[in-house]
Design a protein around this motif. Structure first.
Motif, PDB file in Angstrom:
ATOM      1  N   ASP A   1      53.576  33.193  29.155  1.00 35.78           N
ATOM      2  CA  ASP A   1      52.892  32.861  27.910  1.00 35.78           C
ATOM      3  C   ASP A   1      52.882  34.112  27.019  1.00 35.78           C
ATOM      4  OD1 ASP A   1      51.158  32.226  25.835  1.00 35.78           O
ATOM      5  OD2 ASP A   1      49.775  31.115  27.110  1.00 35.78           O
TER       6      ASP A   1
ATOM      7  N   THR B   1      52.193  34.022  23.709  1.00 38.44           N
ATOM      8  CA  THR B   1      51.513  33.678  22.453  1.00 38.44           C
ATOM      9  C   THR B   1      50.876  34.909  21.827  1.00 38.44           C
ATOM     10  OG1 THR B   1      51.007  31.520  23.447  1.00 38.44           O
ATOM     11  CG2 THR B   1      49.857  32.101  21.408  1.00 38.44           C
ATOM     12  N   ASN B   2      50.124  35.662  22.626  1.00 40.89           N
ATOM     13  CA  ASN B   2      49.451  36.854  22.109  1.00 40.89           C
ATOM     14  C   ASN B   2      50.450  37.917  21.679  1.00 40.89           C
ATOM     15  OD1 ASN B   2      47.209  38.700  21.647  1.00 40.89           O
ATOM     16  ND2 ASN B   2      47.875  39.735  23.516  1.00 40.89           N
ATOM     17  N   VAL B   3      51.498  38.112  22.477  1.00 40.01           N
ATOM     18  CA  VAL B   3      52.517  39.123  22.162  1.00 40.01           C
ATOM     19  C   VAL B   3      53.218  38.789  20.850  1.00 40.01           C
ATOM     20  CG1 VAL B   3      54.717  40.120  22.918  1.00 40.01           C
ATOM     21  CG2 VAL B   3      52.883  39.744  24.572  1.00 40.01           C
TER      22      VAL B   3
ATOM     23  N   SER C   1      52.092  36.953  18.460  1.00 36.41           N
ATOM     24  CA  SER C   1      51.128  37.090  17.372  1.00 36.41           C
ATOM     25  C   SER C   1      51.029  38.542  16.919  1.00 36.41           C
ATOM     26  CB  SER C   1      49.755  36.580  17.821  1.00 36.41           C
ATOM     27  OG  SER C   1      48.785  36.781  16.808  1.00 36.41           O
ATOM     28  N   LEU C   2      50.983  39.462  17.875  1.00 37.06           N
ATOM     29  CA  LEU C   2      50.943  40.885  17.548  1.00 37.06           C
ATOM     30  C   LEU C   2      52.197  41.304  16.788  1.00 37.06           C
ATOM     31  CD1 LEU C   2      49.589  42.324  20.936  1.00 37.06           C
ATOM     32  CD2 LEU C   2      48.390  42.320  18.740  1.00 37.06           C
TER      33      LEU C   2
ATOM     34  N   LYS D   1      45.530  24.390  20.644  1.00 37.05           N
ATOM     35  CA  LYS D   1      46.293  25.597  20.310  1.00 37.05           C
ATOM     36  C   LYS D   1      47.756  25.393  20.680  1.00 37.05           C
ATOM     37  CE  LYS D   1      43.908  28.418  22.839  1.00 37.05           C
ATOM     38  NZ  LYS D   1      43.453  29.691  23.455  1.00 37.05           N
TER      39      LYS D   1
ATOM     40  N   GLU E   1      52.372  39.014  29.971  1.00 37.45           N
ATOM     41  CA  GLU E   1      51.344  38.228  29.284  1.00 37.45           C
ATOM     42  C   GLU E   1      50.182  39.090  28.791  1.00 37.45           C
ATOM     43  OE1 GLU E   1      51.973  33.848  31.346  1.00 37.45           O
ATOM     44  OE2 GLU E   1      50.259  35.081  31.975  1.00 37.45           O
ATOM     45  N   SER E   2      49.948  40.241  29.428  1.00 44.72           N
ATOM     46  CA  SER E   2      48.821  41.095  29.050  1.00 44.72           C
ATOM     47  C   SER E   2      48.982  41.679  27.646  1.00 44.72           C
ATOM     48  CB  SER E   2      48.656  42.239  30.055  1.00 44.72           C
ATOM     49  OG  SER E   2      49.682  43.214  29.885  1.00 44.72           O
ATOM     50  N   GLY E   3      50.233  41.937  27.234  1.00 46.01           N
ATOM     51  CA  GLY E   3      50.487  42.534  25.926  1.00 46.01           C
ATOM     52  C   GLY E   3      50.144  44.006  25.844  1.00 46.01           C
TER      53      GLY E   3
ATOM     54  N   ASN F   1      50.548  46.513  22.524  1.00 44.94           N
ATOM     55  CA  ASN F   1      49.334  46.471  21.696  1.00 44.94           C
ATOM     56  C   ASN F   1      49.065  47.798  20.996  1.00 44.94           C
ATOM     57  OD1 ASN F   1      46.902  45.164  20.740  1.00 44.94           O
ATOM     58  ND2 ASN F   1      45.799  46.495  22.144  1.00 44.94           N
TER      59      ASN F   1
ATOM     60  N   THR G   1      47.835  46.049  13.182  1.00 45.01           N
ATOM     61  CA  THR G   1      47.270  44.741  12.854  1.00 45.01           C
ATOM     62  C   THR G   1      46.029  44.893  11.987  1.00 45.01           C
ATOM     63  OG1 THR G   1      45.959  44.803  14.886  1.00 45.01           O
ATOM     64  CG2 THR G   1      48.111  43.757  14.983  1.00 45.01           C
TER      65      THR G   1
END
Length: 258
Positions: free
Chosen positions: A38, A40-42, A44-45, A214, A247-249, A253, A258
């Motif tokens: 997943d 998704t977070n990565v 998005s960043l 989502k 998945e941790s990003g 990060n 951002t």
């Protein structure tokens, strides 16, 4: 003039190299794990960073970075078999398979990122982007092996097989690799590779899943292992840890604005 219903075209030397490498790679006892992460977070960043700075960040570089971190935790996987001996490599060198065009024909060629234990995501991203900006006229030029074009075609398999067992070549190019050619097909699919690498991550397509209000972006991955060295249970644990890191990003990060 009588029509034959077919035409004959001579195979290019590039295709002969790929065919020879594939023949040698099939000799290795490889097992595969088909999975997904997943991101998704990565993603998005990455999108937020691009919106603010105009700079697009490399997803391939991110997967490579996460793979290097996982290999650091499993140093025994950074190795290869030489006869009845296991050769453990000290530096983490990862080959990234890049599709390039030579004379109007596409062929895969590895870009080797060395001393990965000393690099962060931004270092890897920069190296890949710099390489993508370069032009190469002949296969082997990127990897510093232009001499391969002068090897007679009937000797190609022998030379590739010899190189796959060479400590010198392993120290130079590594035994861990990533190929992301599956990302360019546009379909949410997995690819099953043929490889001599001890650990190979094949990046496939991205699937969007709707759930709990989502949209989740799932990256298809195939993680392959040389079964002569790595059994199923350690392979499963490694894959689980790799997915956790992706998945941790955390590897990206700190470098995103951002």
């Amino acid at each position: 003039m009588k029509k034959t219903g077919y035409s004959i075209k001579k195979l290019s030397f590039n295709r002969l190299i790929v065919a020879a490498a594939s023949s040698v790679n099939r000799e290795f006892n490889t097992i595969h794990t088909i999975t997904e992460a997943d991101i998704t977070n990565v993603r998005s960043l990455m999108r937020q960073h691009r919106h603010i700075t105009g700079e697009g960040l490399s997803l391939t570089a991110y997967v490579v970075c996460c793979l290097a971190k996982a290999i650091e935790e499993y140093p025994g996987f950074n190795s290869f078999r030489k006869g009845r001996k296991l050769v453990l490599l000290e530096d983490i060198n990862i080959g990234v398979l890049v599709e390039r065009e030579f004379g109007g024909e596409s062929a895969p060629e590895p870009l080797t990122l060395t001393h990965m234990q000393d690099l962060n995501y931004l270092d890897i991203h920069t190296k890949i982007r710099e390489n993508q900006a370069k032009r190469f006229d002949q296969i082997g030029e990127q990897s510093g092996m232009k001499y391969i074009r002068y090897i007679p075609s009937f000797l190609l398999k022998y030379m590739i097989r010899l190189g796959s067992r060479s400590i010198k070549m392993a120290k130079r190019f590594g035994k861990v690799a990533v190929t992301s050619v599956g990302m360019f097909g546009g379909a949410a699919s997995w690819f099953i590779p043929i490889s001599s690498a001890t650990v190979l991550v094949t990046v496939g397509g991205i699937k969007k899943n709707m759930g709990m209000g989502k949209v989740a972006e799932l990256l298809h991955l195939t993680v392959s292992f040389n079964h002569d060295i790595i059994d199923g249970a350690p392979a499963a644990r490694f894959t689980k840890r790799l997915i956790e890191i992706i998945e941790s990003g955390q590897e990206i990060n700190q470098f995103t604005q951002t």
